[in-house]
Scaffold this motif. Sequence first.
Motif, PDB file in Angstrom:
ATOM      1  N   TYR A   2       0.813  -1.221   0.000  1.00 43.12           N
ATOM      2  CA  TYR A   2       0.000   0.000   0.000  1.00 43.12           C
ATOM      3  C   TYR A   2       0.848   1.274   0.000  1.00 43.12           C
ATOM      4  O   TYR A   2       0.298   2.369  -0.037  1.00 43.12           O
ATOM      5  CB  TYR A   2      -0.928   0.016   1.218  1.00 43.12           C
ATOM      6  CG  TYR A   2      -2.074  -0.962   1.104  1.00 43.12           C
ATOM      7  CD1 TYR A   2      -3.255  -0.617   0.464  1.00 43.12           C
ATOM      8  CD2 TYR A   2      -1.967  -2.240   1.640  1.00 43.12           C
ATOM      9  CE1 TYR A   2      -4.306  -1.511   0.349  1.00 43.12           C
ATOM     10  CE2 TYR A   2      -3.014  -3.150   1.534  1.00 43.12           C
ATOM     11  CZ  TYR A   2      -4.175  -2.782   0.898  1.00 43.12           C
ATOM     12  OH  TYR A   2      -5.223  -3.668   0.784  1.00 43.12           O
ATOM     13  N   ARG A   3       2.154   1.151   0.040  1.00 47.88           N
ATOM     14  CA  ARG A   3       3.018   2.330   0.124  1.00 47.88           C
ATOM     15  C   ARG A   3       2.817   3.236  -1.097  1.00 47.88           C
ATOM     16  O   ARG A   3       2.864   2.794  -2.237  1.00 47.88           O
ATOM     17  CB  ARG A   3       4.482   1.913   0.235  1.00 47.88           C
ATOM     18  CG  ARG A   3       5.448   3.082   0.434  1.00 47.88           C
ATOM     19  CD  ARG A   3       6.848   2.606   0.777  1.00 47.88           C
ATOM     20  NE  ARG A   3       6.902   2.035   2.122  1.00 47.88           N
ATOM     21  CZ  ARG A   3       7.166   0.768   2.386  1.00 47.88           C
ATOM     22  NH1 ARG A   3       7.404  -0.085   1.397  1.00 47.88           N
ATOM     23  NH2 ARG A   3       7.184   0.332   3.625  1.00 47.88           N
ATOM     24  N   GLY A   4       2.564   4.526  -0.791  1.00 47.05           N
ATOM     25  CA  GLY A   4       2.415   5.508  -1.840  1.00 47.05           C
ATOM     26  C   GLY A   4       1.083   5.478  -2.569  1.00 47.05           C
ATOM     27  O   GLY A   4       0.917   6.190  -3.560  1.00 47.05           O
ATOM     28  N   ARG A   5       0.120   4.697  -2.082  1.00 42.22           N
ATOM     29  CA  ARG A   5      -1.183   4.606  -2.762  1.00 42.22           C
ATOM     30  C   ARG A   5      -1.904   5.950  -2.674  1.00 42.22           C
ATOM     31  O   ARG A   5      -2.094   6.509  -1.588  1.00 42.22           O
ATOM     32  CB  ARG A   5      -2.025   3.509  -2.120  1.00 42.22           C
ATOM     33  CG  ARG A   5      -3.355   3.273  -2.815  1.00 42.22           C
ATOM     34  CD  ARG A   5      -3.927   1.944  -2.393  1.00 42.22           C
ATOM     35  NE  ARG A   5      -5.214   1.673  -2.987  1.00 42.22           N
ATOM     36  CZ  ARG A   5      -5.726   0.463  -3.137  1.00 42.22           C
ATOM     37  NH1 ARG A   5      -5.031  -0.592  -2.727  1.00 42.22           N
ATOM     38  NH2 ARG A   5      -6.912   0.281  -3.675  1.00 42.22           N
ATOM     39  N   GLU A   6      -2.321   6.457  -3.814  1.00 39.03           N
ATOM     40  CA  GLU A   6      -2.927   7.783  -3.871  1.00 39.03           C
ATOM     41  C   GLU A   6      -4.254   7.823  -3.111  1.00 39.03           C
ATOM     42  O   GLU A   6      -5.102   6.942  -3.249  1.00 39.03           O
ATOM     43  CB  GLU A   6      -3.155   8.184  -5.323  1.00 39.03           C
ATOM     44  CG  GLU A   6      -3.649   9.610  -5.497  1.00 39.03           C
ATOM     45  CD  GLU A   6      -3.769  10.002  -6.958  1.00 39.03           C
ATOM     46  OE1 GLU A   6      -4.249  11.123  -7.216  1.00 39.03           O
ATOM     47  OE2 GLU A   6      -3.402   9.186  -7.823  1.00 39.03           O
ATOM     48  N   GLY A   7      -4.413   8.869  -2.294  1.00 37.76           N
ATOM     49  CA  GLY A   7      -5.667   9.091  -1.591  1.00 37.76           C
ATOM     50  C   GLY A   7      -5.896   8.218  -0.373  1.00 37.76           C
ATOM     51  O   GLY A   7      -6.935   8.332   0.277  1.00 37.76           O
ATOM     52  N   MET A   8      -4.955   7.366  -0.038  1.00 34.55           N
ATOM     53  CA  MET A   8      -5.134   6.472   1.107  1.00 34.55           C
ATOM     54  C   MET A   8      -5.042   7.246   2.419  1.00 34.55           C
ATOM     55  O   MET A   8      -4.316   8.244   2.524  1.00 34.55           O
ATOM     56  CB  MET A   8      -4.078   5.373   1.081  1.00 34.55           C
ATOM     57  CG  MET A   8      -4.268   4.298   2.150  1.00 34.55           C
ATOM     58  SD  MET A   8      -3.054   2.980   1.971  1.00 34.55           S
ATOM     59  CE  MET A   8      -1.543   3.823   2.484  1.00 34.55           C
ATOM     60  N   ILE A   9      -5.773   6.790   3.435  1.00 30.39           N
ATOM     61  CA  ILE A   9      -5.703   7.395   4.755  1.00 30.39           C
ATOM     62  C   ILE A   9      -5.625   6.304   5.808  1.00 30.39           C
ATOM     63  O   ILE A   9      -6.251   5.240   5.675  1.00 30.39           O
ATOM     64  CB  ILE A   9      -6.907   8.332   5.008  1.00 30.39           C
ATOM     65  CG1 ILE A   9      -6.749   9.074   6.330  1.00 30.39           C
ATOM     66  CG2 ILE A   9      -8.230   7.563   4.946  1.00 30.39           C
ATOM     67  CD1 ILE A   9      -7.745  10.209   6.524  1.00 30.39           C
ATOM     68  N   LEU A  61       4.203   4.440   5.118  1.00 31.61           N
ATOM     69  CA  LEU A  61       3.503   4.248   3.850  1.00 31.61           C
ATOM     70  C   LEU A  61       3.305   5.547   3.074  1.00 31.61           C
ATOM     71  O   LEU A  61       2.818   5.527   1.948  1.00 31.61           O
ATOM     72  CB  LEU A  61       2.142   3.599   4.100  1.00 31.61           C
ATOM     73  CG  LEU A  61       2.149   2.233   4.784  1.00 31.61           C
ATOM     74  CD1 LEU A  61       0.728   1.689   4.894  1.00 31.61           C
ATOM     75  CD2 LEU A  61       3.049   1.242   4.065  1.00 31.61           C
ATOM     76  N   GLY A  62       3.658   6.693   3.684  1.00 33.57           N
ATOM     77  CA  GLY A  62       3.466   7.971   3.023  1.00 33.57           C
ATOM     78  C   GLY A  62       2.002   8.333   2.899  1.00 33.57           C
ATOM     79  O   GLY A  62       1.559   8.886   1.881  1.00 33.57           O
ATOM     80  N   ALA A  63       1.230   8.032   3.961  1.00 29.65           N
ATOM     81  CA  ALA A  63      -0.214   8.244   3.932  1.00 29.65           C
ATOM     82  C   ALA A  63      -0.638   9.294   4.942  1.00 29.65           C
ATOM     83  O   ALA A  63       0.084   9.596   5.900  1.00 29.65           O
ATOM     84  CB  ALA A  63      -0.938   6.929   4.228  1.00 29.65           C
ATOM     85  N   CYS A  91      -9.286   4.590   0.035  1.00 30.17           N
ATOM     86  CA  CYS A  91      -8.820   3.381   0.703  1.00 30.17           C
ATOM     87  C   CYS A  91      -8.483   3.758   2.142  1.00 30.17           C
ATOM     88  O   CYS A  91      -7.694   4.678   2.388  1.00 30.17           O
ATOM     89  CB  CYS A  91      -7.592   2.819   0.002  1.00 30.17           C
ATOM     90  SG  CYS A  91      -6.859   1.388   0.832  1.00 30.17           S
ATOM     91  N   VAL A  92      -9.104   3.064   3.106  1.00 28.19           N
ATOM     92  CA  VAL A  92      -8.944   3.386   4.522  1.00 28.19           C
ATOM     93  C   VAL A  92      -8.298   2.213   5.251  1.00 28.19           C
ATOM     94  O   VAL A  92      -8.802   1.091   5.188  1.00 28.19           O
ATOM     95  CB  VAL A  92     -10.301   3.716   5.166  1.00 28.19           C
ATOM     96  CG1 VAL A  92     -10.119   4.033   6.650  1.00 28.19           C
ATOM     97  CG2 VAL A  92     -10.980   4.877   4.443  1.00 28.19           C
TER      98      VAL A  92
END
Length: 220
Positions: free
Chosen positions: A23-30, A49-51, A128-129
């Motif tokens: 999930y690392r760097g997945r756009e819009g993830m929180i 993960l950069g989230a 994505c949460v």
Amino acid sequence: MTSLPFQDRLEAARALAHRLSAYRGREGMIVLGLPRGGVPVAAEVARSLGAALDVLIVRKLGAPGQPELAVGAIASGGARVLNDELVRMLGLSSATITAIADRESEELARRERCYRADRPPPRLQGRCVLLVDDGLATGATMCAAVRAVRQSGSARVVVAVPVAPPDTVERLRQEADEVVCVATPEPFGAVGSWYRRFPQVSDDGVIADLQAAWAEPPAG
């Protein structure tokens, strides 16, 4: 191979983040931490993960005279989960359940004010949460959290914890899109027994983690 017990929440969070590397760097993830103990774990996972990081307030509904025995849970947004079998076994009336839920709703509202101040809740629709705690026992509070996030229109709900019993993980797989758990020991006992150091997390600690994350929004 995971070595138990974890030294502390930081070690557990790093092991969990490793399991979540897809999930690392997945756009819009929180990443949403469940206060209080789940927030330091969530903070480290979000950093790795950069989230974005935020919280989802969940309160256990404890049985009368047995506050540690969860007959259900409530979460921000009005989601409620009940253990119907346990409610029947204890002979709890609807009025009793309502009274317990009302009392816990007051604490839920207090924590919302304490942790957020004037900051609005995060927008979850279409995102994505990742729901993170420091461990699960029965999973009642996490189940309420999953349902609350579903009601908000999220695109994907992932439960992520360092440790939980196998049967709880299986139950949550019926609720979430994915469950990521580093270790599933049996017999389980209490979450804290799987940590060498498991201090209580204060409101101030939660606020510090949140403010640090909010001051430095993740890249992208």
